[in-house]
Design an enzyme around this catalytic site. Structure first.
Site, PDB file in Angstrom:
ATOM      1  N   LYS A 110       0.842  -1.193   0.000  1.00 39.29           N
ATOM      2  CA  LYS A 110       0.000   0.000   0.000  1.00 39.29           C
ATOM      3  C   LYS A 110       0.877   1.242   0.000  1.00 39.29           C
ATOM      4  CE  LYS A 110      -2.124   2.881   2.926  1.00 39.29           C
ATOM      5  NZ  LYS A 110      -2.160   4.018   2.024  1.00 39.29           N
ATOM      6  N   GLU A 143       9.366   1.277  11.108  1.00 42.45           N
ATOM      7  CA  GLU A 143      10.323   2.382  10.969  1.00 42.45           C
ATOM      8  C   GLU A 143       9.526   3.649  11.207  1.00 42.45           C
ATOM      9  OE1 GLU A 143      13.546   2.323  10.408  1.00 42.45           O
ATOM     10  OE2 GLU A 143      13.703   0.166  10.111  1.00 42.45           O
ATOM     11  N   CYS A 164      12.496  11.468   8.395  1.00 45.87           N
ATOM     12  CA  CYS A 164      12.478  10.840   9.712  1.00 45.87           C
ATOM     13  C   CYS A 164      13.751  11.094  10.503  1.00 45.87           C
ATOM     14  CB  CYS A 164      12.257   9.344   9.550  1.00 45.87           C
ATOM     15  SG  CYS A 164      13.472   8.566   8.466  1.00 45.87           S
ATOM     16  N   GLU A 198       7.952  15.341  17.139  1.00 47.26           N
ATOM     17  CA  GLU A 198       8.355  15.352  15.727  1.00 47.26           C
ATOM     18  C   GLU A 198       7.431  16.319  14.985  1.00 47.26           C
ATOM     19  OE1 GLU A 198       7.418  12.062  12.988  1.00 47.26           O
ATOM     20  OE2 GLU A 198       9.533  12.076  12.421  1.00 47.26           O
TER      21      GLU A 198
HETATM   22  P1  NAD Z   1       1.613   8.132   8.141  1.00 45.93           P
HETATM   23  O1  NAD Z   1       1.810   7.274   9.323  1.00 45.93           O
HETATM   24  O2  NAD Z   1       0.572   9.173   8.183  1.00 45.93           O
HETATM   25  O3  NAD Z   1       1.265   7.219   6.867  1.00 45.93           O
HETATM   26  C1  NAD Z   1       2.117   6.169   6.490  1.00 45.93           C
HETATM   27  C2  NAD Z   1       1.295   5.120   5.757  1.00 45.93           C
HETATM   28  O4  NAD Z   1       0.377   4.544   6.675  1.00 45.93           O
HETATM   29  C3  NAD Z   1       0.453   5.689   4.608  1.00 45.93           C
HETATM   30  O5  NAD Z   1       0.460   4.770   3.537  1.00 45.93           O
HETATM   31  C4  NAD Z   1      -0.929   5.786   5.238  1.00 45.93           C
HETATM   32  O6  NAD Z   1      -1.980   5.735   4.293  1.00 45.93           O
HETATM   33  C5  NAD Z   1      -0.926   4.555   6.115  1.00 45.93           C
HETATM   34  N1  NAD Z   1      -1.912   4.552   7.203  1.00 45.93           N
HETATM   35  C6  NAD Z   1      -2.497   5.601   7.816  1.00 45.93           C
HETATM   36  N2  NAD Z   1      -3.367   5.161   8.751  1.00 45.93           N
HETATM   37  C7  NAD Z   1      -3.290   3.805   8.751  1.00 45.93           C
HETATM   38  C8  NAD Z   1      -3.936   2.775   9.496  1.00 45.93           C
HETATM   39  N3  NAD Z   1      -4.823   3.026  10.445  1.00 45.93           N
HETATM   40  N4  NAD Z   1      -3.603   1.498   9.231  1.00 45.93           N
HETATM   41  C9  NAD Z   1      -2.675   1.207   8.287  1.00 45.93           C
HETATM   42  N5  NAD Z   1      -2.072   2.128   7.527  1.00 45.93           N
HETATM   43  C10 NAD Z   1      -2.366   3.415   7.768  1.00 45.93           C
HETATM   44  O7  NAD Z   1       3.032   8.761   7.781  1.00 45.93           O
HETATM   45  P2  NAD Z   1       3.456   9.739   6.586  1.00 45.93           P
HETATM   46  O8  NAD Z   1       2.917  11.108   6.856  1.00 45.93           O
HETATM   47  O9  NAD Z   1       3.176   9.122   5.269  1.00 45.93           O
HETATM   48  O10 NAD Z   1       5.041   9.742   6.798  1.00 45.93           O
HETATM   49  C11 NAD Z   1       5.637  10.513   7.781  1.00 45.93           C
HETATM   50  C12 NAD Z   1       6.080   9.693   8.964  1.00 45.93           C
HETATM   51  O11 NAD Z   1       6.880   8.613   8.511  1.00 45.93           O
HETATM   52  C13 NAD Z   1       6.955  10.489   9.900  1.00 45.93           C
HETATM   53  O12 NAD Z   1       6.603  10.221  11.230  1.00 45.93           O
HETATM   54  C14 NAD Z   1       8.360   9.979   9.593  1.00 45.93           C
HETATM   55  O13 NAD Z   1       9.272  10.151  10.647  1.00 45.93           O
HETATM   56  C15 NAD Z   1       8.091   8.559   9.265  1.00 45.93           C
HETATM   57  N6  NAD Z   1       9.162   7.979   8.454  1.00 45.93           N
HETATM   58  C16 NAD Z   1      10.039   7.109   9.053  1.00 45.93           C
HETATM   59  C17 NAD Z   1      11.096   6.573   8.318  1.00 45.93           C
HETATM   60  C18 NAD Z   1      12.064   5.600   8.946  1.00 45.93           C
HETATM   61  O14 NAD Z   1      12.791   4.926   8.210  1.00 45.93           O
HETATM   62  N7  NAD Z   1      12.122   5.472  10.264  1.00 45.93           N
HETATM   63  C19 NAD Z   1      11.261   6.925   6.980  1.00 45.93           C
HETATM   64  C20 NAD Z   1      10.355   7.825   6.413  1.00 45.93           C
HETATM   65  C21 NAD Z   1       9.301   8.328   7.161  1.00 45.93           C
END
Ligand code: NAD
Length: 502
Positions: A192, A267, A303, A402
């Site tokens: 997804k 992650e 991140c 964050e």
């Molecule tokens: P997000 O958590 O809003 O969304 C990530 C994914 O999860 C999307 O595909 C979203 O549609 C999905 N999602 C949302 N609600 C869900 C649910 N209830 N069940 C399953 N899936 C669901 O994050 P974002 O805004 O896309 O990305 C930003 C975040 O990602 C930041 O917190 C950042 O630090 C983190 N990030 C971490 C790393 C790492 O390697 N540690 C890398 C990149 C981003």
């Protein structure tokens, strides 16, 4: 003049996005679509299928069949290796096209798409790296511990059907960090992508099909977190969830995994510190590196960005001066313009959130630069100026949460002991950077920092170097041996060699 990315949309030849289930591209069952609006201009860019729980059921069933009765889990190592390398080469050959699609998705500028960690080249390297593990994923043959003559052995079996859920900010690398080890280990996948970064991921999937991946081994359901992500993470036929994204959704995934005891890799976010000591070899360069990480390319929506600068009082003013200079050099606008180095925030919700933190920061620190939304020809986009707060107490909200925007909190310190204590005073533990010319201090402090990755006078992501978080920044690692092992189950097999053992 109003900013527009429409001409690029035409030249890239963006197609409507569809779902991939069991090798067939098609619309969502209920025919729903999602219109993606460009974060720099607000323009509608394209439509893709917005899936439902029923589409997730179809995709999981296809992945289940491909795993339970398909050939992929037992495909010979040589064939699997060849496919993964073939795909890596295809990615490299399509790098320009993919970078352009990313610029249409999340407005990451072409200039930044060439930086290693966020590049198509890095994603290709991750596939090559994991291809190298396929024929080395062995178990052990152990000496008999007691009793008669026998063999005691371990095998690594693919874990099963993997739900891979991606964020929007680094689609190439994060697609690779999940899909490459899953396929290398013999798993099947339901992917997804983020609803804010779909088109470039769909093209990566098309290329994987072109490389020869059998039907059903990788399935894609596009759409929002709820219902698509939610249906995936709660699905009883999914064996493992591999997620990159926010802490809040990560926590929800752990809760949801309890139902069927799914394996989980997470992650998540960070509030990574940069420790700038009085003996830093080049304070100006340290400031430029830190401010660059928080403002360039992803505009702080990264991140591992060092969003907390802990700076020794001896070099504090020098650091702040250089940091302001760097902030002033950041350019915004059309992501296809070679002179543009940064991006808008991904959507209006994130814009409001970041502006809210900035308002709060005005009472928690001294605003040195930025602090506002950008206007003029950028007014239709979600642009926020590089923002630096000095004299922040480490317990302040802007030093603890964050923000995921171009906001740096600068905290002074007086000695090494205080610096380490401040650095570790956070719920997160993804990364840390330190700047010092003293090699003993560098290692001493590195070992004391509660973070998954530490950069000494610089940092780069490498395909074979594990990446992941301590504390609430995640569970598990991506990259390297432990990453691929996380897509396997360890099985013990016992074989008596004499009658009396039977
Ligand atoms: P997000 O958590 O809003 O969304 C990530 C994914 O999860 C999307 O595909 C979203 O549609 C999905 N999602 C949302 N609600 C869900 C649910 N209830 N069940 C399953 N899936 C669901 O994050 P974002 O805004 O896309 O990305 C930003 C975040 O990602 C930041 O917190 C950042 O630090 C983190 N990030 C971490 C790393 C790492 O390697 N540690 C890398 C990149 C981003």
């Amino acid at each position: 003049m109003t900013l527009t990315v429409q001409p690029h949309r035409e030249s890239v030849g963006l197609k409507a996005g569809r779902l991939l289930i069991d090798g067939q591209w098609g619309p969502a069952r209920e025919g729903a679509t999602w219109t993606h609006h460009h974060p720099a201009t607000g323009e509608p860019i394209g439509e893709f299928a917005s899936g439902s729980a029923a589409d997730v059921d179809d995709a999981v069933a296809a992945a289940r069949r491909a795993f339970d009765s398909g050939a992929w889990p037992s495909t010979r190592a040589g064939q699997r290796i060849a496919l993964l390398h073939r795909y890596a080469d295809l990615l490299r050959a399509h790098a320009d096209e993919l970078r352009a699609l990313q610029a249409l998705d999340n407005s990451v500028p072409l200039s930044f798409g060439g930086i290693y960690a966020t590049s198509v080249g890095a994603a290709a390297d991750v596939f090559d790296h994991h291809a190298g593990w396929v024929d080395k994923l062995g178990g052990q043959t152990l000496p008999p511990y007691q009793g008669g003559d026998h063999l005691a052995m371990t095998f690594r079996e693919p874990i099963g059907v993997v739900a891979a859920v991606l964020p929007w900010n680094a689609p190439f690398l994060l697609f690779a960090q999940k899909v490459a080890p899953a396929l290398a280990a013999g798993c099947t996948v339901v992917l997804k992508p983020s609803e804010y970064c779909t088109f470039s991921v769909l093209r990566m999937v098309e290329l994987l099909v072109e490389a020869g991946l059998p039907d059903g081994v990788l399935n894609v359901v596009t759409g929002p977190g709820d219902p698509v992500g939610e249906a995936l993470i709660t699905h009883p036929d999914v064996d493992k969830v591999s997620f990159t994204g926010s802490w809040a959704v990560g926590k929800r995934i752990v809760e949801a995994s309890a139902g069927t005891l799914k394996r989980v890799s997470l992650e998540l976010g960070g509030k990574s510190p940069a420790l700038v000591f009085g003996d830093a070899p080049n304070v100006g360069l340290a400031a430029a590196t830190v401010v660059g990480a928080v403002t360039m390319g992803l505009s702080g929506q990264a991140c591992v960005a060092n969003t907390r600068a802990l700076v020794h009082r001896e070099v504090y003013d020098e650091f702040l001066g250089a940091a302001q200079g760097m902030a002033a050099a950041i350019t915004y606008g059309d992501p296809f313009d070679a002179g543009v180095v940064s991006a808008p925030l991904i959507n209006e919700r994130q814009l409001e959130r970041v502006l809210g933190y900035i308002e709060r920061g005005k009472s928690e620190g001294r605003l040195v630069t930025g602090g506002e939304r950008l206007g003029g020809e950028l007014a239709a986009g979600n642009f926020v100026a590089p923002t630096i707060f000095a004299d922040v107490d480490n317990s302040a909200t802007i030093a603890q949460e964050e923000i995921f925007g171009p906001v740096l909190a600068v905290v002074p310190f007086s000695d090494e002991e205080e610096a380490v204590a401040l650095a570790n005073d956070t719920q997160y533990g993804l990364g840390a950077g330190l700047f010092t010319a003293d090699v003993q201090r560098a290692f001493r402090v590195s070992r004391r920092l509660r973070a998954g990755t530490v950069g000494i006078n610089g940092f780069q992501i490498e395909p074979h170097l594990p990446f992941g978080g301590f504390k609430q920044s995640g569970l598990g690692r991506e990259g390297g041996q432990s990453a691929i092992e996380a897509y396997t189950e360890l099985k013990s097999v016992f074989l008596p060699l004499t009658e009396e053992m039977m």
